[in-house]
Design a protein around this motif. Structure first.
Motif, PDB file in Angstrom:
ATOM      1  N   GLU A 113       0.811  -1.219   0.000  1.00 34.08           N
ATOM      2  CA  GLU A 113       0.000   0.000   0.000  1.00 34.08           C
ATOM      3  C   GLU A 113       0.849   1.275   0.000  1.00 34.08           C
ATOM      4  OE1 GLU A 113      -3.725  -0.561   2.617  1.00 34.08           O
ATOM      5  OE2 GLU A 113      -2.133  -1.736   3.580  1.00 34.08           O
ATOM      6  N   VAL A 114       2.183   1.120   0.004  1.00 34.61           N
ATOM      7  CA  VAL A 114       3.097   2.264   0.027  1.00 34.61           C
ATOM      8  C   VAL A 114       3.678   2.450  -1.364  1.00 34.61           C
ATOM      9  CG1 VAL A 114       5.236   3.181   0.993  1.00 34.61           C
ATOM     10  CG2 VAL A 114       3.652   1.903   2.457  1.00 34.61           C
ATOM     11  N   PHE A 115       3.546   3.669  -1.896  1.00 38.68           N
ATOM     12  CA  PHE A 115       4.093   3.979  -3.215  1.00 38.68           C
ATOM     13  C   PHE A 115       5.555   4.418  -3.102  1.00 38.68           C
ATOM     14  CE2 PHE A 115       4.856   6.917  -6.750  1.00 38.68           C
ATOM     15  CZ  PHE A 115       4.645   6.041  -7.805  1.00 38.68           C
ATOM     16  N   ALA A 116       5.858   5.292  -2.127  1.00 38.29           N
ATOM     17  CA  ALA A 116       7.224   5.785  -1.948  1.00 38.29           C
ATOM     18  C   ALA A 116       7.434   6.250  -0.513  1.00 38.29           C
ATOM     19  CB  ALA A 116       7.497   6.932  -2.905  1.00 38.29           C
ATOM     20  N   ILE A 117       8.710   6.280  -0.123  1.00 35.33           N
ATOM     21  CA  ILE A 117       9.087   6.781   1.195  1.00 35.33           C
ATOM     22  C   ILE A 117      10.291   7.696   1.000  1.00 35.33           C
ATOM     23  CG2 ILE A 117      10.224   6.137   3.332  1.00 35.33           C
ATOM     24  CD1 ILE A 117       8.326   4.122   3.819  1.00 35.33           C
ATOM     25  N   LYS A 118      10.247   8.873   1.646  1.00 32.48           N
ATOM     26  CA  LYS A 118      11.387   9.788   1.567  1.00 32.48           C
ATOM     27  C   LYS A 118      11.382  10.714   2.779  1.00 32.48           C
ATOM     28  CE  LYS A 118       8.773  12.958  -1.313  1.00 32.48           C
ATOM     29  NZ  LYS A 118       8.608  13.562  -2.591  1.00 32.48           N
ATOM     30  N   SER A 119      12.502  11.400   2.986  1.00 27.01           N
ATOM     31  CA  SER A 119      12.549  12.421   4.027  1.00 27.01           C
ATOM     32  C   SER A 119      12.216  13.756   3.384  1.00 27.01           C
ATOM     33  CB  SER A 119      13.922  12.464   4.687  1.00 27.01           C
ATOM     34  OG  SER A 119      14.901  12.834   3.750  1.00 27.01           O
ATOM     35  N   ALA A 120      11.631  14.651   4.161  1.00 29.44           N
ATOM     36  CA  ALA A 120      11.236  15.958   3.647  1.00 29.44           C
ATOM     37  C   ALA A 120      11.257  16.955   4.794  1.00 29.44           C
ATOM     38  CB  ALA A 120       9.842  15.886   3.020  1.00 29.44           C
ATOM     39  N   VAL A 121      11.001  18.214   4.448  1.00 31.80           N
ATOM     40  CA  VAL A 121      10.877  19.273   5.435  1.00 31.80           C
ATOM     41  C   VAL A 121       9.481  19.866   5.270  1.00 31.80           C
ATOM     42  CG1 VAL A 121      11.770  21.503   6.199  1.00 31.80           C
ATOM     43  CG2 VAL A 121      13.347  19.753   5.387  1.00 31.80           C
ATOM     44  N   ASP A 122       8.793  20.061   6.394  1.00 32.47           N
ATOM     45  CA  ASP A 122       7.422  20.565   6.366  1.00 32.47           C
ATOM     46  C   ASP A 122       7.301  21.727   7.340  1.00 32.47           C
ATOM     47  OD1 ASP A 122       4.684  20.521   5.621  1.00 32.47           O
ATOM     48  OD2 ASP A 122       4.191  19.377   7.414  1.00 32.47           O
ATOM     49  N   ASP A 123       6.355  22.605   7.085  1.00 36.70           N
ATOM     50  CA  ASP A 123       6.067  23.715   7.993  1.00 36.70           C
ATOM     51  C   ASP A 123       4.895  23.334   8.881  1.00 36.70           C
ATOM     52  OD1 ASP A 123       8.003  25.554   7.057  1.00 36.70           O
ATOM     53  OD2 ASP A 123       6.746  25.968   5.310  1.00 36.70           O
ATOM     54  N   ASP A 124       5.086  23.496  10.198  1.00 36.53           N
ATOM     55  CA  ASP A 124       3.974  23.283  11.123  1.00 36.53           C
ATOM     56  C   ASP A 124       3.878  24.481  12.061  1.00 36.53           C
ATOM     57  OD1 ASP A 124       5.927  22.961  13.050  1.00 36.53           O
ATOM     58  OD2 ASP A 124       5.337  20.941  13.627  1.00 36.53           O
ATOM     59  N   ASP A 125       3.175  24.340  13.166  1.00 39.87           N
ATOM     60  CA  ASP A 125       2.953  25.450  14.098  1.00 39.87           C
ATOM     61  C   ASP A 125       4.255  25.991  14.692  1.00 39.87           C
ATOM     62  OD1 ASP A 125       0.315  24.999  13.606  1.00 39.87           O
ATOM     63  OD2 ASP A 125      -0.036  23.872  15.456  1.00 39.87           O
ATOM     64  N   THR A 126       5.271  25.134  14.814  1.00 41.56           N
ATOM     65  CA  THR A 126       6.524  25.541  15.445  1.00 41.56           C
ATOM     66  C   THR A 126       7.590  25.965  14.449  1.00 41.56           C
ATOM     67  OG1 THR A 126       7.350  23.269  15.472  1.00 41.56           O
ATOM     68  CG2 THR A 126       6.112  24.033  17.409  1.00 41.56           C
ATOM     69  N   GLY A 127       7.324  25.860  13.179  1.00 46.64           N
ATOM     70  CA  GLY A 127       8.314  26.213  12.151  1.00 46.64           C
ATOM     71  C   GLY A 127       8.582  25.043  11.231  1.00 46.64           C
ATOM     72  N   ARG A 128       9.776  24.998  10.688  1.00 45.44           N
ATOM     73  CA  ARG A 128      10.150  23.929   9.758  1.00 45.44           C
ATOM     74  C   ARG A 128      10.639  22.715  10.541  1.00 45.44           C
ATOM     75  NH1 ARG A 128      10.421  25.613   4.557  1.00 45.44           N
ATOM     76  NH2 ARG A 128      11.978  24.086   3.962  1.00 45.44           N
ATOM     77  N   VAL A 129      10.092  21.554  10.210  1.00 40.81           N
ATOM     78  CA  VAL A 129      10.468  20.312  10.883  1.00 40.81           C
ATOM     79  C   VAL A 129      10.772  19.239   9.850  1.00 40.81           C
ATOM     80  CG1 VAL A 129       9.149  20.748  12.990  1.00 40.81           C
ATOM     81  CG2 VAL A 129       8.065  19.576  11.099  1.00 40.81           C
TER      82      VAL A 129
END
Length: 183
Positions: A113-129
């Motif tokens: 059920e998984v197409f791909a897996i990778k690391s990324a950077v996302d913006d949330d309430d505390t900043g970039r994580v």
């Protein structure tokens, strides 16, 4: 091959230590006076002067404030250290991620059920994580009410701050498991 991820214990340990120090300081400021100087008193009567009374009220206020903050930090740190749980587990069959409330069953998805897996950077309430980006195949079910993660379309973005081992190492191992499942 098996992949296990836990949250680093450094942050809760530091919070517990600082919280305990704050509690001791609050006790000293508000009650004991071991290190913190006593409020101004009249030399003859031993009673607090006008300024001494104001100083004493301030000391008690600061002691209460410091005690509440230190108590909260110590309680959070000790709870996190004692209730440490696995955040992610993967084997040749599936990927299991703790993105629900404590005590609930972990979200699980099979490699098919998984197409791909990778690391990324996302913006949330505390900043970039840093996040683990799990891209699901079209028919896979995403978690309905994730905590510590966000669902954006077919992507499940799992917060990967303070992971042990680090995110890049985890992604490499998960990619090997995904490639094995496809072979």
């Amino acid at each position: 091959m098996r992949v296990l991820v836990e949250r680093s214990r450094v942050r809760p340990a530091v919070a517990a230590a600082v919280g305990i120090i704050a509690l001791v300081a609050a006790l000293d400021i508000a009650v004991l006076g071991w290190v913190y100087p006593e409020a101004e008193t009249n030399a003859e009567t031993g009673e607090y002067t006008f300024d001494g009374k104001a100083e004493r009220r301030g000391d008690v206020g600061w002691g209460i404030f410091l005690g509440l903050g230190g108590g909260a930090m110590a309680a959070w740190g000790i709870r996190e250290l004692s209730h440490h749980r696995r955040l992610l587990a993967a084997d040749d069959e599936r990927l299991v991620v703790a993105i629900g409330p404590p005590g609930e069953e972990m979200w699980s998805v099979g490699w098919n059920e998984v197409f791909a897996i990778k690391s990324a950077v996302d913006d949330d309430d505390t900043g970039r994580v840093s996040v683990l980006d799990i891209e699901l195949a079209g028919d896979a079910l995403a978690p309905t009410d994730p905590r510590g993660a966000r669902v954006v379309g077919d992507h499940v973005l799992v917060d990967a701050e303070d992971w042990k081992p680090p995110l890049d190492e985890v992604v490499g191992r998960l990619q090997v498991l995904l490639d094995r499942a496809r072979a």
